[in-house]
Scaffold this motif. Structure first.
Motif, PDB file in Angstrom:
ATOM      1  N   SER A 114     -76.148 -42.975  36.196  1.00  0.00           N
ATOM      2  CA  SER A 114     -76.284 -42.981  37.661  1.00  0.00           C
ATOM      3  C   SER A 114     -77.740 -42.858  38.068  1.00  0.00           C
ATOM      4  O   SER A 114     -78.234 -43.613  38.907  1.00  0.00           O
ATOM      5  CB  SER A 114     -75.481 -41.830  38.277  1.00  0.00           C
ATOM      6  OG  SER A 114     -74.131 -41.932  37.900  1.00  0.00           O
ATOM      7  N   HIS A 115     -78.440 -41.882  37.461  1.00  0.00           N
ATOM      8  CA  HIS A 115     -79.836 -41.694  37.850  1.00  0.00           C
ATOM      9  C   HIS A 115     -80.749 -42.752  37.232  1.00  0.00           C
ATOM     10  O   HIS A 115     -81.800 -43.048  37.784  1.00  0.00           O
ATOM     11  CB  HIS A 115     -80.313 -40.271  37.543  1.00  0.00           C
ATOM     12  CG  HIS A 115     -79.728 -39.276  38.506  1.00  0.00           C
ATOM     13  ND1 HIS A 115     -78.516 -38.678  38.277  1.00  0.00           N
ATOM     14  CD2 HIS A 115     -80.153 -38.844  39.721  1.00  0.00           C
ATOM     15  CE1 HIS A 115     -78.232 -37.887  39.317  1.00  0.00           C
ATOM     16  NE2 HIS A 115     -79.203 -37.976  40.201  1.00  0.00           N
ATOM     17  N   ILE A 116     -80.376 -43.328  36.103  1.00  0.00           N
ATOM     18  CA  ILE A 116     -81.177 -44.436  35.572  1.00  0.00           C
ATOM     19  C   ILE A 116     -81.060 -45.626  36.527  1.00  0.00           C
ATOM     20  O   ILE A 116     -82.057 -46.187  36.961  1.00  0.00           O
ATOM     21  CB  ILE A 116     -80.730 -44.841  34.144  1.00  0.00           C
ATOM     22  CG1 ILE A 116     -81.054 -43.716  33.154  1.00  0.00           C
ATOM     23  CG2 ILE A 116     -81.406 -46.155  33.715  1.00  0.00           C
ATOM     24  CD1 ILE A 116     -80.585 -43.980  31.730  1.00  0.00           C
ATOM     25  N   ILE A 155     -71.775 -39.019  35.135  1.00  0.00           N
ATOM     26  CA  ILE A 155     -71.656 -40.063  36.158  1.00  0.00           C
ATOM     27  C   ILE A 155     -71.379 -39.456  37.529  1.00  0.00           C
ATOM     28  O   ILE A 155     -70.519 -38.590  37.677  1.00  0.00           O
ATOM     29  CB  ILE A 155     -70.513 -41.038  35.765  1.00  0.00           C
ATOM     30  CG1 ILE A 155     -70.901 -41.740  34.468  1.00  0.00           C
ATOM     31  CG2 ILE A 155     -70.245 -42.054  36.864  1.00  0.00           C
ATOM     32  CD1 ILE A 155     -69.770 -42.459  33.806  1.00  0.00           C
ATOM     33  N   GLU A 156     -72.118 -39.946  38.531  1.00  0.00           N
ATOM     34  CA  GLU A 156     -71.900 -39.443  39.891  1.00  0.00           C
ATOM     35  C   GLU A 156     -70.774 -40.223  40.577  1.00  0.00           C
ATOM     36  O   GLU A 156     -70.767 -41.460  40.585  1.00  0.00           O
ATOM     37  CB  GLU A 156     -73.194 -39.557  40.702  1.00  0.00           C
ATOM     38  CG  GLU A 156     -74.228 -38.535  40.249  1.00  0.00           C
ATOM     39  CD  GLU A 156     -75.483 -38.486  41.109  1.00  0.00           C
ATOM     40  OE1 GLU A 156     -76.193 -37.478  41.039  1.00  0.00           O
ATOM     41  OE2 GLU A 156     -75.756 -39.469  41.833  1.00  0.00           O
ATOM     42  N   VAL A 157     -69.845 -39.444  41.147  1.00  0.00           N
ATOM     43  CA  VAL A 157     -68.669 -40.030  41.801  1.00  0.00           C
ATOM     44  C   VAL A 157     -68.514 -39.374  43.174  1.00  0.00           C
ATOM     45  O   VAL A 157     -68.692 -38.162  43.312  1.00  0.00           O
ATOM     46  CB  VAL A 157     -67.399 -39.743  40.956  1.00  0.00           C
ATOM     47  CG1 VAL A 157     -66.154 -40.307  41.634  1.00  0.00           C
ATOM     48  CG2 VAL A 157     -67.543 -40.319  39.551  1.00  0.00           C
ATOM     49  N   SER A 177     -76.786 -37.267  49.442  1.00  0.00           N
ATOM     50  CA  SER A 177     -77.895 -37.552  48.517  1.00  0.00           C
ATOM     51  C   SER A 177     -77.448 -38.663  47.566  1.00  0.00           C
ATOM     52  O   SER A 177     -76.250 -38.817  47.312  1.00  0.00           O
ATOM     53  CB  SER A 177     -78.273 -36.287  47.724  1.00  0.00           C
ATOM     54  OG  SER A 177     -77.149 -35.793  47.018  1.00  0.00           O
ATOM     55  N   ASP A 178     -78.407 -39.410  47.065  1.00  0.00           N
ATOM     56  CA  ASP A 178     -78.143 -40.469  46.080  1.00  0.00           C
ATOM     57  C   ASP A 178     -76.967 -41.378  46.461  1.00  0.00           C
ATOM     58  O   ASP A 178     -76.101 -41.688  45.632  1.00  0.00           O
ATOM     59  CB  ASP A 178     -77.917 -39.855  44.693  1.00  0.00           C
ATOM     60  CG  ASP A 178     -79.216 -39.303  44.096  1.00  0.00           C
ATOM     61  OD1 ASP A 178     -80.289 -39.566  44.675  1.00  0.00           O
ATOM     62  OD2 ASP A 178     -79.150 -38.616  43.066  1.00  0.00           O
ATOM     63  N   SER A 179     -76.965 -41.846  47.706  1.00  0.00           N
ATOM     64  CA  SER A 179     -75.793 -42.589  48.173  1.00  0.00           C
ATOM     65  C   SER A 179     -75.631 -43.945  47.487  1.00  0.00           C
ATOM     66  O   SER A 179     -74.516 -44.412  47.306  1.00  0.00           O
ATOM     67  CB  SER A 179     -75.837 -42.748  49.684  1.00  0.00           C
ATOM     68  OG  SER A 179     -76.995 -43.453  50.038  1.00  0.00           O
TER      69      SER A 179
END
Ligand code: PEP
Ligand code: MN
Length: 371
Positions: free
Chosen positions: A201-203, A227-229, A238-240
């Protein structure tokens, strides 16, 4: 170092890969419960993640819900039988998380970048039997990453994993952070048995690229994925852009090709394969750097046209040859080799500039490559 493998962290962790999922930030009790309920229902996750204190690059953005979010997470843990991971940056975070039954800590990229902070956290973790995930620092400094793992280990923590979340690029790239796969591979060579989990996700920085990075990580036999869910990524605090919807997460879990590493290469492939993977990663970065260089050559072509400067300037070229040659020999490269490579690059640069010049001459000042 005697690091305990993921499967011995908790009871019942036999699944490979080790999946950590959850929102970038805990935003509300309702949001946490909805994600926990969904993720528990998939039966795929080993650990639920949520950021409670958010280290934001710019002020004025969401700083995290703070301590009250720990109560929401406690509810998610109890009602859905999940284990919970939270980012800690200060000893006080460690303390209050322990009071709320948090199961795993992670240290974020910005905190790992600062050895003072890691030292303080490691003092707070002494005597605490809790797994710790160490993200890579923002810069591709493998010693700093290794040092953070060693500091946490020195506090007596044995359940440690590294998390590869990519490195801040010098300029905009396709992905939010450069993967530089050769670095986590080298870390696994330096600290044998250290589980490395990839955070696609952040990569990626973008939900659409998460699957390709997740697959690549599994192909390199990384131990798991973080993994961001989010139920509604576009409305996330954040991190939309990078969070997956429930459907995207479900589809990712069903499409990932999982080849369970054999006993011999659990945690690391054979030496040759590892070296090849490092070379692959570096080659792609070379190509990306060449592409950036050629783009600038294009801009120079335009500038030279407007200012009526000749494409080839001998003095400048000789200077390039000399300085790069010297730098190359400091780094142990054969000078004639460096000269040949530079000649190739220079010829291509001249070709690009000449093309642009000719096009500007024929089509006028307003011509641009994109048209
Ligand atoms: C996160 O996991 O939400 C986070 C802030 O990550 P990183 O420290 O890798 O930027
Ligand atoms: Mn995030």
């Amino acid at each position: 170092m005697e690091i305990l493998q993921l499967k011995s962290w908790f009871e019942g962790v036999e699944k490979y890969p080790f999946i950590i999922a959850g929102p970038c930030s805990a935003e509300s009790e309702e949001q946490i419960i909805s994600i926990a309920s969904f993720l528990a229902s998939t039966g795929k996750i080993n650990l639920f993640r949520a950021g409670v204190w958010k280290p934001r690059t710019r002020p004025g953005t969401f700083q995290g819900a703070g301590v009250k979010a720990l109560k929401w997470l406690r509810r998610a843990k109890d009602e859905y039988n999940l284990r919970i991971a939270v980012e800690v940056a200060f000893p006080e975070h460690v303390e209050v998380c322990l009071k709320h039954g948090i199961d795993v800590f992670w240290i974020g990229a910005r905190t790992v970048s600062n050895p003072f902070s890691v030292e303080e956290l490691s003092a707070a973790l002494r005597g605490v039997d809790i797994p710790v995930l160490v993200k890579n620092p923002l810069s591709p400094d493998i010693d700093l990453w290794q040092g953070a793992v060693e500091r946490i280990y020195a506090a007596g923590v044995r359940k440690i994993a590294a998390v590869h979340r990519g490195f801040s690029p010098f300029e905009r790239t396709l992905y939010r952070n450069m993967p530089k796969w050769e670095i986590p591979i080298e870390l696994r060579q330096r600290i044998i048995n250290l589980p490395v989990i990839c955070d696609p996700s952040h990569i990626s920085g973008k939900a659409e690229y998460v699957p390709e990075i997740a697959q690549k990580a599994l192909d390199l036999t990384m131990s798991g994925l973080m993994i961001e869910v989010h139920p509604n990524p576009s409305g996330a605090f954040s991190d939309s852009a990078q969070q997956l919807t429930f459907d995207q997460f479900r589809s990712l879990m069903s499409t990932l090709v999982i080849r369970k590493p054999t006993i011999e290469d659990q945690g690391f492939l054979n030496q040759l394969e590892e070296l090849r993977n490092q070379i692959d990663s570096i080659d792609f970065q070379l190509i990306e750097l060449l592409a950036s260089r050629m783009k600038i050559s294009g801009k120079m072509g335009k500038y030279k046209y407007r200012n009526n400067v000749a494409v080839l300037q001998m003095e400048r070229w000789l200077e390039i040859l000399r300085t790069r040659g010297e730098h190359g020999s400091h780094l142990g490269l054969d000078p004639p080799f460096v000269e040949r490579v530079l000649n190739f690059i220079h010829q291509e640069s001249i070709r690009i500039q000449t093309n642009i010049l000719n096009n500007l001459k024929t089509n006028g000042e307003h011509w641009s490559e994109e048209e």
